[in-house]
Design a protein around this motif. Structure first.
Motif, short mmCIF file in Angstrom:
data_model
loop_
_atom_site.label_atom_id
_atom_site.label_comp_id
_atom_site.label_asym_id
_atom_site.label_seq_id
_atom_site.Cartn_x
_atom_site.Cartn_y
_atom_site.Cartn_z
N THR A 43 0.84 -1.19 0.00
CA THR A 43 0.00 0.00 0.00
C THR A 43 0.88 1.24 0.00
O THR A 43 2.06 1.18 0.32
CB THR A 43 -0.93 0.05 1.23
OG1 THR A 43 -0.14 0.06 2.41
CG2 THR A 43 -1.88 -1.13 1.25
N THR A 44 0.29 2.36 -0.36
CA THR A 44 1.00 3.63 -0.41
C THR A 44 1.28 4.12 1.01
O THR A 44 0.39 4.10 1.86
CB THR A 44 0.15 4.67 -1.16
OG1 THR A 44 -0.15 4.16 -2.46
CG2 THR A 44 0.88 5.99 -1.29
N GLY A 45 2.50 4.57 1.24
CA GLY A 45 2.89 5.08 2.55
C GLY A 45 2.35 6.48 2.80
O GLY A 45 1.91 7.17 1.88
N LYS A 46 2.42 6.90 4.02
CA LYS A 46 1.86 8.18 4.43
C LYS A 46 2.52 9.36 3.70
O LYS A 46 1.84 10.27 3.24
CB LYS A 46 2.01 8.35 5.94
CG LYS A 46 1.26 9.53 6.50
CD LYS A 46 1.31 9.55 8.01
CE LYS A 46 0.50 10.71 8.56
NZ LYS A 46 0.48 10.73 10.02
N ARG A 47 3.86 9.36 3.59
CA ARG A 47 4.54 10.45 2.91
C ARG A 47 4.17 10.52 1.44
O ARG A 47 3.99 11.60 0.88
CB ARG A 47 6.04 10.32 3.05
CG ARG A 47 6.50 10.85 4.40
CD ARG A 47 7.79 10.37 4.80
NE ARG A 47 9.04 10.99 4.69
CZ ARG A 47 10.17 10.26 4.73
NH1 ARG A 47 10.13 8.98 4.74
NH2 ARG A 47 11.32 10.85 4.73
N GLU A 49 1.40 9.42 0.16
CA GLU A 49 0.00 9.88 0.11
C GLU A 49 -0.05 11.40 0.09
O GLU A 49 -0.83 12.00 -0.66
CB GLU A 49 -0.79 9.38 1.32
CG GLU A 49 -1.18 7.93 1.27
CD GLU A 49 -1.91 7.49 2.53
OE1 GLU A 49 -2.32 8.35 3.34
OE2 GLU A 49 -2.06 6.27 2.71
N THR A 50 0.78 12.03 0.92
CA THR A 50 0.82 13.49 0.98
C THR A 50 1.30 14.07 -0.34
O THR A 50 0.72 15.02 -0.86
CB THR A 50 1.73 13.96 2.14
OG1 THR A 50 1.22 13.39 3.36
CG2 THR A 50 1.76 15.47 2.24
N SER A 53 -1.45 13.59 -2.95
CA SER A 53 -2.57 14.50 -2.70
C SER A 53 -2.24 15.92 -3.16
O SER A 53 -3.05 16.59 -3.82
CB SER A 53 -2.91 14.50 -1.21
OG SER A 53 -3.93 15.40 -0.93
N SER A 76 -3.92 3.42 -1.18
CA SER A 76 -3.47 3.80 0.16
C SER A 76 -4.21 3.00 1.24
O SER A 76 -5.22 2.36 0.97
CB SER A 76 -3.68 5.29 0.38
OG SER A 76 -5.04 5.61 0.36
N ASP A 77 -3.69 3.10 2.45
CA ASP A 77 -4.29 2.43 3.59
C ASP A 77 -5.58 3.18 3.96
O ASP A 77 -5.54 4.33 4.35
CB ASP A 77 -3.31 2.45 4.77
CG ASP A 77 -3.80 1.68 5.96
OD1 ASP A 77 -4.98 1.25 5.98
OD2 ASP A 77 -3.01 1.48 6.89
N ARG A 80 -6.18 5.31 7.31
CA ARG A 80 -5.56 6.61 7.57
C ARG A 80 -6.46 7.72 7.13
O ARG A 80 -7.21 7.72 6.25
CB ARG A 80 -4.24 6.74 6.83
CG ARG A 80 -3.11 6.44 7.75
CD ARG A 80 -1.84 6.76 7.05
NE ARG A 80 -1.66 5.69 6.07
CZ ARG A 80 -0.51 5.21 5.69
NH1 ARG A 80 0.56 5.73 6.10
NH2 ARG A 80 -0.40 4.22 4.87
#
Length: 80
Positions: A43-47, A49-50, A53, A76-77, A80
């Motif tokens: 899955t896509t990581g948080k960073r 994703e930012t 976006s 993505s997850d 979150r």
């Protein structure tokens, strides 16, 4: 768990972007992310994703960049 994976068309575009000397760092980053999610359950990581976006919100991002960003965000997850 996310069951979505990067499709053939997007993966082919991502491969070309990574091989190109004319692609931006952001495009290469997003392309690497979507390629790493081809045929895996990653899955896509948080960073990322930012980054994705912000790319979708930007008027300066190309259609290819936005394609990669949308693909990354769709994988993505969901928690979150």
């Amino acid at each position: 768990m996310n069951t979505k994976q990067t499709g053939k068309v997007v993966a082919a575009k991502a491969s070309k972007v990574l091989a190109s000397n004319h692609s931006s760092t952001l495009q290469k980053s997003l392309a690497g992310s979507v390629l790493s999610q081809r045929n895996t359950s990653k899955t896509t990581g948080k960073r990322m994703e930012t980054k994705a976006s912000n790319s979708l919100k930007s008027n300066r991002s190309s259609s290819v960049t936005k394609t990669f960003a949308a693909s990354a965000l769709s994988q993505s997850d969901r928690r979150r």
